[in-house]
Motif scaffolding. Structure first.
Motif, PDB file in Angstrom:
ATOM      1  N   GLN A  67       0.829  -1.207   0.000  1.00 31.21           N
ATOM      2  CA  GLN A  67       0.000   0.000   0.000  1.00 31.21           C
ATOM      3  C   GLN A  67       0.864   1.258   0.000  1.00 31.21           C
ATOM      4  O   GLN A  67       0.531   2.250  -0.647  1.00 31.21           O
ATOM      5  CB  GLN A  67      -0.950   0.005   1.203  1.00 31.21           C
ATOM      6  N   GLU A  68       1.983   1.219   0.711  1.00 30.74           N
ATOM      7  CA  GLU A  68       2.907   2.364   0.702  1.00 30.74           C
ATOM      8  C   GLU A  68       3.382   2.641  -0.719  1.00 30.74           C
ATOM      9  O   GLU A  68       3.445   3.797  -1.140  1.00 30.74           O
ATOM     10  CB  GLU A  68       4.105   2.087   1.606  1.00 30.74           C
ATOM     11  N   HIS A  69       3.734   1.581  -1.456  1.00 28.09           N
ATOM     12  CA  HIS A  69       4.178   1.766  -2.839  1.00 28.09           C
ATOM     13  C   HIS A  69       3.043   2.296  -3.709  1.00 28.09           C
ATOM     14  O   HIS A  69       3.260   3.179  -4.542  1.00 28.09           O
ATOM     15  CB  HIS A  69       4.704   0.439  -3.416  1.00 28.09           C
ATOM     16  N   ILE A  70       1.863   1.775  -3.529  1.00 31.17           N
ATOM     17  CA  ILE A  70       0.704   2.235  -4.294  1.00 31.17           C
ATOM     18  C   ILE A  70       0.476   3.725  -4.034  1.00 31.17           C
ATOM     19  O   ILE A  70       0.289   4.505  -4.975  1.00 31.17           O
ATOM     20  CB  ILE A  70      -0.553   1.407  -3.946  1.00 31.17           C
ATOM     21  N   ASP A  71       0.504   4.117  -2.756  1.00 29.14           N
ATOM     22  CA  ASP A  71       0.278   5.520  -2.411  1.00 29.14           C
ATOM     23  C   ASP A  71       1.316   6.432  -3.062  1.00 29.14           C
ATOM     24  O   ASP A  71       0.976   7.491  -3.584  1.00 29.14           O
ATOM     25  CB  ASP A  71       0.290   5.699  -0.891  1.00 29.14           C
ATOM     26  N   VAL A  72       2.582   6.003  -3.044  1.00 32.08           N
ATOM     27  CA  VAL A  72       3.643   6.805  -3.645  1.00 32.08           C
ATOM     28  C   VAL A  72       3.410   6.956  -5.145  1.00 32.08           C
ATOM     29  O   VAL A  72       3.491   8.057  -5.697  1.00 32.08           O
ATOM     30  CB  VAL A  72       5.027   6.169  -3.376  1.00 32.08           C
ATOM     31  N   HIS A  73       3.084   5.853  -5.810  1.00 33.41           N
ATOM     32  CA  HIS A  73       2.911   5.903  -7.265  1.00 33.41           C
ATOM     33  C   HIS A  73       1.656   6.654  -7.667  1.00 33.41           C
ATOM     34  O   HIS A  73       1.664   7.386  -8.655  1.00 33.41           O
ATOM     35  CB  HIS A  73       2.936   4.493  -7.864  1.00 33.41           C
ATOM     36  N   LEU A  74       0.590   6.510  -6.900  1.00 29.38           N
ATOM     37  CA  LEU A  74      -0.616   7.267  -7.212  1.00 29.38           C
ATOM     38  C   LEU A  74      -0.409   8.757  -7.020  1.00 29.38           C
ATOM     39  O   LEU A  74      -0.894   9.555  -7.811  1.00 29.38           O
ATOM     40  CB  LEU A  74      -1.795   6.773  -6.359  1.00 29.38           C
TER      41      LEU A  74
END
Length: 86
Positions: free
Chosen positions: A74-81
């Protein structure tokens, strides 16, 4: 080891896994990378599916590690979004 006694060890392992994935990714297309992740997620589900429900209780390694992996993703998703939103 499958478990780490403290958060610092878990961070080191997460960083190592991230580095390994980025190194493996090289110049592969986004589609190829997504397919690799999908395969890994499906394989994880195959491994976890036969486990008894008792493994998925707070305090049990499988529960804690699975929760940690989800949070990490989720941390990676948040960064990419947030990058795409700019």
């Amino acid at each position: 080891p499958m478990e780490f006694s403290d958060a610092a060890q878990a961070r080191v392992m997460n960083d190592a896994i991230n580095t390994a994935f980025v190194t493996t990714a090289g110049d592969q297309s986004l589609e190829t990378l997504c397919n690799t992740l999908r395969w890994a997620y499906h394989r994880t589900v195959e491994i976890l599916t036969p486990l008894d429900d008792s493994h998925f209780q707070p305090g049990h390694y499988v529960y804690e590690r699975t929760s940690s992996v989800i949070e990490h993703c989720q941390e990676h998703i948040d960064v990419h979004l947030s990058t795409f939103a700019q």
